[in-house]
Design a protein around this motif. Structure first.
Motif, mmCIF file in Angstrom:
data_model
loop_
_atom_site.group_PDB
_atom_site.id
_atom_site.type_symbol
_atom_site.label_atom_id
_atom_site.label_comp_id
_atom_site.label_asym_id
_atom_site.label_seq_id
_atom_site.Cartn_x
_atom_site.Cartn_y
_atom_site.Cartn_z
ATOM 1 N N GLN A 1 26.891 98.443 62.255
ATOM 2 C CA GLN A 1 25.971 98.510 62.136
ATOM 3 C C GLN A 1 25.298 100.006 62.640
ATOM 4 N N GLY A 2 26.269 100.805 62.476
ATOM 5 C CA GLY A 2 25.364 102.176 62.978
ATOM 6 C C GLY A 2 26.548 102.352 64.609
ATOM 7 N N GLN A 3 27.194 102.366 65.423
ATOM 8 C CA GLN A 3 26.772 102.773 67.010
ATOM 9 C C GLN A 3 27.005 100.905 67.720
ATOM 10 N N ASN A 4 26.946 100.006 66.762
ATOM 11 C CA ASN A 4 26.623 98.752 67.132
ATOM 12 C C ASN A 4 28.048 98.066 66.382
ATOM 13 N N LEU A 5 28.564 96.833 67.273
ATOM 14 C CA LEU A 5 29.058 95.334 66.356
ATOM 15 C C LEU A 5 28.626 94.926 66.466
ATOM 16 N N LYS A 6 27.890 94.732 65.078
ATOM 17 C CA LYS A 6 27.003 93.204 65.343
ATOM 18 C C LYS A 6 27.842 91.919 65.050
ATOM 19 N N LEU A 7 28.071 90.965 65.918
ATOM 20 C CA LEU A 7 29.445 89.543 66.110
ATOM 21 C C LEU A 7 29.005 88.396 65.880
ATOM 22 N N GLN A 8 28.870 87.327 64.696
ATOM 23 C CA GLN A 8 28.074 86.031 64.288
ATOM 24 C C GLN A 8 29.560 85.407 65.279
ATOM 25 N N LEU A 9 29.499 84.155 66.518
ATOM 26 C CA LEU A 9 30.913 84.065 67.507
ATOM 27 C C LEU A 9 30.075 82.330 67.494
ATOM 28 N N ASP B 1 25.643 92.166 70.180
ATOM 29 C CA ASP B 1 25.422 93.247 69.405
ATOM 30 C C ASP B 1 26.425 94.385 70.440
ATOM 31 N N PHE B 2 27.565 94.196 70.106
ATOM 32 C CA PHE B 2 28.638 95.339 71.021
ATOM 33 C C PHE B 2 28.791 97.083 70.960
ATOM 34 N N ALA B 3 28.026 97.295 71.710
ATOM 35 C CA ALA B 3 28.084 98.624 71.701
ATOM 36 C C ALA B 3 29.458 100.289 71.813
ATOM 37 N N ILE B 4 30.006 100.432 70.761
ATOM 38 C CA ILE B 4 30.940 101.506 70.583
ATOM 39 C C ILE B 4 30.882 102.223 71.698
ATOM 40 N N PRO B 5 31.793 102.018 72.047
ATOM 41 C CA PRO B 5 32.343 103.844 73.050
ATOM 42 C C PRO B 5 32.460 105.466 72.471
ATOM 43 N N GLU B 6 32.012 106.249 72.924
ATOM 44 C CA GLU B 6 32.514 107.578 72.287
ATOM 45 C C GLU B 6 34.215 107.454 72.513
ATOM 46 N N GLY B 7 34.126 108.175 71.690
ATOM 47 C CA GLY B 7 35.848 108.340 71.167
ATOM 48 C C GLY B 7 36.320 107.330 70.765
ATOM 49 N N THR C 1 36.090 89.077 58.707
ATOM 50 C CA THR C 1 36.577 88.035 59.864
ATOM 51 C C THR C 1 38.105 89.446 60.213
ATOM 52 N N THR C 2 37.952 90.567 59.840
ATOM 53 C CA THR C 2 39.321 91.558 60.685
ATOM 54 C C THR C 2 38.502 92.549 61.091
ATOM 55 N N VAL C 3 39.211 93.059 62.666
ATOM 56 C CA VAL C 3 38.184 94.974 63.167
ATOM 57 C C VAL C 3 38.929 95.313 63.243
ATOM 58 N N HIS C 4 39.364 96.410 62.916
ATOM 59 C CA HIS C 4 40.257 97.745 63.068
ATOM 60 C C HIS C 4 39.437 98.609 64.328
ATOM 61 N N ILE C 5 40.585 98.592 65.809
ATOM 62 C CA ILE C 5 39.697 99.378 67.006
ATOM 63 C C ILE C 5 40.717 100.933 66.485
ATOM 64 N N SER C 6 40.661 101.617 66.767
ATOM 65 C CA SER C 6 41.169 102.939 66.586
ATOM 66 C C SER C 6 40.927 104.033 67.788
ATOM 67 N N GLY C 7 41.697 104.932 68.154
ATOM 68 C CA GLY C 7 41.448 105.579 69.091
ATOM 69 C C GLY C 7 42.571 106.727 69.653
ATOM 70 N N ILE C 8 42.232 107.800 70.090
ATOM 71 C CA ILE C 8 43.524 109.025 70.710
ATOM 72 C C ILE C 8 44.146 108.426 71.988
ATOM 73 N N ASP C 9 43.462 107.302 73.697
ATOM 74 C CA ASP C 9 43.518 106.919 74.226
ATOM 75 C C ASP C 9 43.803 105.123 74.283
ATOM 76 N N LYS C 10 44.777 104.891 74.653
ATOM 77 C CA LYS C 10 45.718 104.128 74.190
ATOM 78 C C LYS C 10 44.976 103.165 75.110
ATOM 79 N N GLN C 11 44.387 103.147 76.485
ATOM 80 C CA GLN C 11 44.018 102.283 77.720
ATOM 81 C C GLN C 11 42.423 102.294 76.790
ATOM 82 N N LYS C 12 42.025 102.904 76.284
ATOM 83 C CA LYS C 12 40.164 102.308 76.194
ATOM 84 C C LYS C 12 40.653 101.930 74.903
ATOM 85 N N VAL C 13 41.647 101.777 73.712
ATOM 86 C CA VAL C 13 41.481 101.031 72.739
ATOM 87 C C VAL C 13 41.398 99.855 72.837
#
Length: 177
Positions: free
Chosen positions: A99-107, A114-120, A129-141
């Motif tokens: 939802q916008g810049q947040n990932l809403k998890l019901q666990l 509410d997990f704030a999505i970092p820049e990049g 039930t599936t979450v894809h996380i992508s970016g250019i920095d391997k450590q940050k992902v």
């Protein structure tokens, strides 16, 4: 001696690498990444490749050698292809959506997480039930994936929780009568 460290890192077409002081900058189609350089290793940016060599034959220099070469390779792969981690959520009522810049998890907690999505970082939820996380920095992902997984690690009896795609969860047998 290290075999992986002896191979130079190839720089594909469309990617530029520059060495300025103690910083290596790599610019490609997906963005720009920089890395601070270690004193134990020497770097050389030549046409079409980057070579990494130990400063001397000490154990410390040789131990830095392979790791620094791998980190340079990760920069090149990040700016050309990027990195992706996939998380799978298992459990009745467990779900995720962006939802916008947040990932809403019901666990299964009394509240939503509410997990704030970092820049990049880009997070996509093709289904609940599936979450894809992508970016250019391997450590940050990897760090973002680990922080999300930490909210509900998979448990060994029913397998409920958040796990990496392809991860094997050792299952235990329940209590017997």
């Amino acid at each position: 001696m290290s075999r992986i460290g002896k191979r130079p890192v190839s720089v594909p077409a469309g990617v530029t690498a520059s060495l300025e002081g103690k910083t290596l900058s790599v610019k490609g189609p997906k963005g720009t990444l920089t890395m601070s350089l270690a004193d134990e290793v020497t770097y050389a940016v030549e046409e079409g490749h980057i070579s990494v060599q130990p400063v001397n034959d000490s154990k410390r220099s040789r131990s830095f050698w392979g790791m620094q070469r791998t980190m340079v390779q990760n920069l090149i792969v990040g700016v050309t292809e990027g990195y992706t981690k996939t998380l799978q959520i298992t459990g009745v009522g467990y779900r995720a959506n962006v939802q916008g810049q947040n990932l809403k998890l019901q666990l299964g907690y009394s509240h939503d997480v509410d997990f704030a999505i970092p820049e990049g970082i880009t997070i996509a939820t093709p289904d609940q039930t599936t979450v894809h996380i992508s970016g250019i920095d391997k450590q940050k992902v990897g760090q973002v994936a680990a922080e999300i997984r930490r909210w509900r690690k998979p448990e060994p009896y029913k397998g409920k929780g958040i796990k990496y795609a392809g991860e094997y969860i050792f299952r235990k047998e329940g209590k017997k009568k």
